[in-house]
Motif scaffolding. Structure first.
Motif, PDB file in Angstrom:
ATOM      1  N   ALA A  56     132.859  -0.931  96.905  1.00 59.63           N
ATOM      2  CA  ALA A  56     132.675  -0.731  95.462  1.00 59.63           C
ATOM      3  C   ALA A  56     131.703   0.420  95.222  1.00 59.63           C
ATOM      4  O   ALA A  56     130.510   0.290  95.497  1.00 59.63           O
ATOM      5  CB  ALA A  56     132.139  -2.000  94.816  1.00 59.63           C
ATOM      6  N   GLY A  58     129.312   2.838  92.978  1.00 59.00           N
ATOM      7  CA  GLY A  58     128.359   2.416  91.938  1.00 59.00           C
ATOM      8  C   GLY A  58     126.939   2.547  92.455  1.00 59.00           C
ATOM      9  O   GLY A  58     125.985   2.589  91.694  1.00 59.00           O
ATOM     10  N   TRP A  62     124.461  -1.356  90.388  1.00 59.41           N
ATOM     11  CA  TRP A  62     124.959  -2.721  90.147  1.00 59.41           C
ATOM     12  C   TRP A  62     123.825  -3.745  90.043  1.00 59.41           C
ATOM     13  O   TRP A  62     123.878  -4.674  89.252  1.00 59.41           O
ATOM     14  CB  TRP A  62     125.870  -3.179  91.300  1.00 59.41           C
ATOM     15  CG  TRP A  62     127.164  -2.454  91.458  1.00 59.41           C
ATOM     16  CD1 TRP A  62     127.490  -1.581  92.458  1.00 59.41           C
ATOM     17  CD2 TRP A  62     128.320  -2.554  90.619  1.00 59.41           C
ATOM     18  NE1 TRP A  62     128.769  -1.129  92.292  1.00 59.41           N
ATOM     19  CE2 TRP A  62     129.307  -1.710  91.185  1.00 59.41           C
ATOM     20  CE3 TRP A  62     128.630  -3.271  89.469  1.00 59.41           C
ATOM     21  CZ2 TRP A  62     130.570  -1.562  90.619  1.00 59.41           C
ATOM     22  CZ3 TRP A  62     129.892  -3.123  88.902  1.00 59.41           C
ATOM     23  CH2 TRP A  62     130.843  -2.276  89.478  1.00 59.41           C
ATOM     24  N   GLY A  63     122.826  -3.573  90.881  1.00 54.56           N
ATOM     25  CA  GLY A  63     121.830  -4.635  91.060  1.00 54.56           C
ATOM     26  C   GLY A  63     120.636  -4.566  90.134  1.00 54.56           C
ATOM     27  O   GLY A  63     119.718  -5.382  90.262  1.00 54.56           O
ATOM     28  N   ASN A  69     119.983  -7.972  86.805  1.00 50.43           N
ATOM     29  CA  ASN A  69     120.995  -6.946  86.588  1.00 50.43           C
ATOM     30  C   ASN A  69     120.997  -6.293  85.196  1.00 50.43           C
ATOM     31  O   ASN A  69     122.021  -6.259  84.515  1.00 50.43           O
ATOM     32  CB  ASN A  69     122.387  -7.466  86.973  1.00 50.43           C
ATOM     33  CG  ASN A  69     122.860  -8.598  86.091  1.00 50.43           C
ATOM     34  OD1 ASN A  69     122.120  -9.058  85.235  1.00 50.43           O
ATOM     35  ND2 ASN A  69     124.090  -9.028  86.299  1.00 50.43           N
ATOM     36  N   SER A 100     123.661  -3.921  83.896  1.00 48.87           N
ATOM     37  CA  SER A 100     123.983  -2.963  84.966  1.00 48.87           C
ATOM     38  C   SER A 100     125.429  -3.080  85.441  1.00 48.87           C
ATOM     39  O   SER A 100     126.035  -2.078  85.838  1.00 48.87           O
ATOM     40  CB  SER A 100     123.014  -3.125  86.139  1.00 48.87           C
ATOM     41  OG  SER A 100     123.204  -4.363  86.774  1.00 48.87           O
ATOM     42  N   VAL A 101     125.989  -4.283  85.417  1.00 54.25           N
ATOM     43  CA  VAL A 101     127.384  -4.437  85.865  1.00 54.25           C
ATOM     44  C   VAL A 101     128.327  -3.798  84.837  1.00 54.25           C
ATOM     45  O   VAL A 101     129.247  -3.044  85.179  1.00 54.25           O
ATOM     46  CB  VAL A 101     127.725  -5.933  86.085  1.00 54.25           C
ATOM     47  CG1 VAL A 101     129.199  -6.112  86.416  1.00 54.25           C
ATOM     48  CG2 VAL A 101     126.855  -6.510  87.193  1.00 54.25           C
ATOM     49  N   THR A 104     127.850   0.108  85.150  1.00 50.49           N
ATOM     50  CA  THR A 104     128.455   0.698  86.356  1.00 50.49           C
ATOM     51  C   THR A 104     129.976   0.708  86.238  1.00 50.49           C
ATOM     52  O   THR A 104     130.627   1.723  86.532  1.00 50.49           O
ATOM     53  CB  THR A 104     128.022  -0.091  87.613  1.00 50.49           C
ATOM     54  OG1 THR A 104     126.607  -0.260  87.581  1.00 50.49           O
ATOM     55  CG2 THR A 104     128.409   0.647  88.882  1.00 50.49           C
ATOM     56  N   SER A 105     130.535  -0.404  85.788  1.00 51.66           N
ATOM     57  CA  SER A 105     131.995  -0.443  85.694  1.00 51.66           C
ATOM     58  C   SER A 105     132.498   0.496  84.602  1.00 51.66           C
ATOM     59  O   SER A 105     133.555   1.120  84.750  1.00 51.66           O
ATOM     60  CB  SER A 105     132.503  -1.874  85.503  1.00 51.66           C
ATOM     61  OG  SER A 105     131.794  -2.521  84.482  1.00 51.66           O
TER      62      SER A 105
END
Ligand code: 48F
Length: 256
Positions: A56, A58, A62-63, A69, A100-101, A104-105
């Protein structure tokens, strides 16, 4: 049916790979700076492919911080956040918080939607060096590198290579180690990043985003690493602005 599934994937994948063997820009590393650069380069009509060794892409986004997150972005980078359609809330003091998720996505989605191709599970192990300039990247399957298997790589030719590999600035280190050259850094070599200083780190990430050798540009933490500047922790505005600046510098060079 089984054969249709396999044939569909193999035909499509190898057509995609073949059409990316000679491109305008090869980006090494799918952290926030690399992905934002991919978005702006694709938007400008450049043929751009991004290579990341992880399943993945990113990178460190992500974290959030210590796996909490959420991330922080400062005012100056908000035009990029808004352009990419990322949701945020105002945290005061000129800072904004994003999941953050989600962020990033969103970055990955917008870059690929704009036309950038992402090759995940690819390790860039070297560059192609032609006529005293970086002219492409040398790629191998990430598991091949991880297992230490003695398997030769393939090459992707590119008019410009952007290193966005983060803290270790692996590409610049490899180029400096293998070739008798001086990089456009204060010492002519890779200095390595300094300890954490949020304000200076953010500011210098953008300042250090540049062409460090003909054909080789740096963004994000790799830009600070090569020039010996500070890390900054989970504030991401500098990364986003660095990616945009890298795309602008590369476009200016390719359009000359
Ligand atoms: O480190 P990373 O997220 O890059 P960045 O754009 O952003 C830094 C921030 O995440 C954070 C920070 C915040 O302010 O300091 O650390 O500088 O992502 C780098 C990506 O490059 C990939 C790696 O898997 C990661 O996703 N990568 C590193 N070396 C290689 C590589 C390589 N040799 N080949 C392919 N991918």
């Amino acid at each position: 049916m089984e054969q249709i599934v396999s044939t569909g994937i193999i035909d499509s994948y190898f057509a995609k790979l073949k059409s990316n063997l000679s491109i305008d820009v090869a980006i090494v590393g799918g952290g926030p700076s690399g992905i934002v650069a991919a978005y702006y380069l694709a938007k400008a009509g450049k043929k751009v492919a991004l290579f990341d060794r992880k399943l993945a892409p990113g990178g460190g986004m992500w974290g959030g911080a210590m796996m909490f997150n959420d991330i922080v972005v400062q005012e100056e980078a908000m035009p990029i956040v808004k352009e990419l359609g990322v949701s945020y809330h105002d945290a005061g003091n000129g800072t904004y918080i994003m999941d953050s998720v989600h962020t990033t996505s969103a970055l990955i989605y917008q870059a690929t939607k704009a036309g950038a191709t992402i090759f995940n599970c690819y390790s860039v192990e070297d560059v192609v060096f032609h006529n005293d300039a970086v002219a492409g990247v040398v790629v191998n399957w990430a598991p091949v590198i991880r297992e230490g298997m003695h398997v030769d790589p393939l090459t992707i030719m590119a008019k410009a290579v952007l290193e966005g590999t983060g803290h270790d600035c692996e590409v610049a280190r490899t180029v400096a180690r293998k070739n008798d050259i001086k990089l456009n850094t204060p010492t002519g070599g890779v200095i390595g990043e300094r300890s954490l200083n949020v304000e200076l780190g953010e500011q210098t990430t953008v300042e250090n985003t540049k062409e460090i050798y003909p054909g080789l540009f740096v963004s994000g933490m790799a830009a600070n690493g090569v020039s010996g500047s500070f890390r900054m922790g989970p504030i991401f505005g500098g990364m986003l602005m660095s990616g945009k600046k890298a795309a602008e510098l590369i476009c200016a060079k390719l359009d000359k």
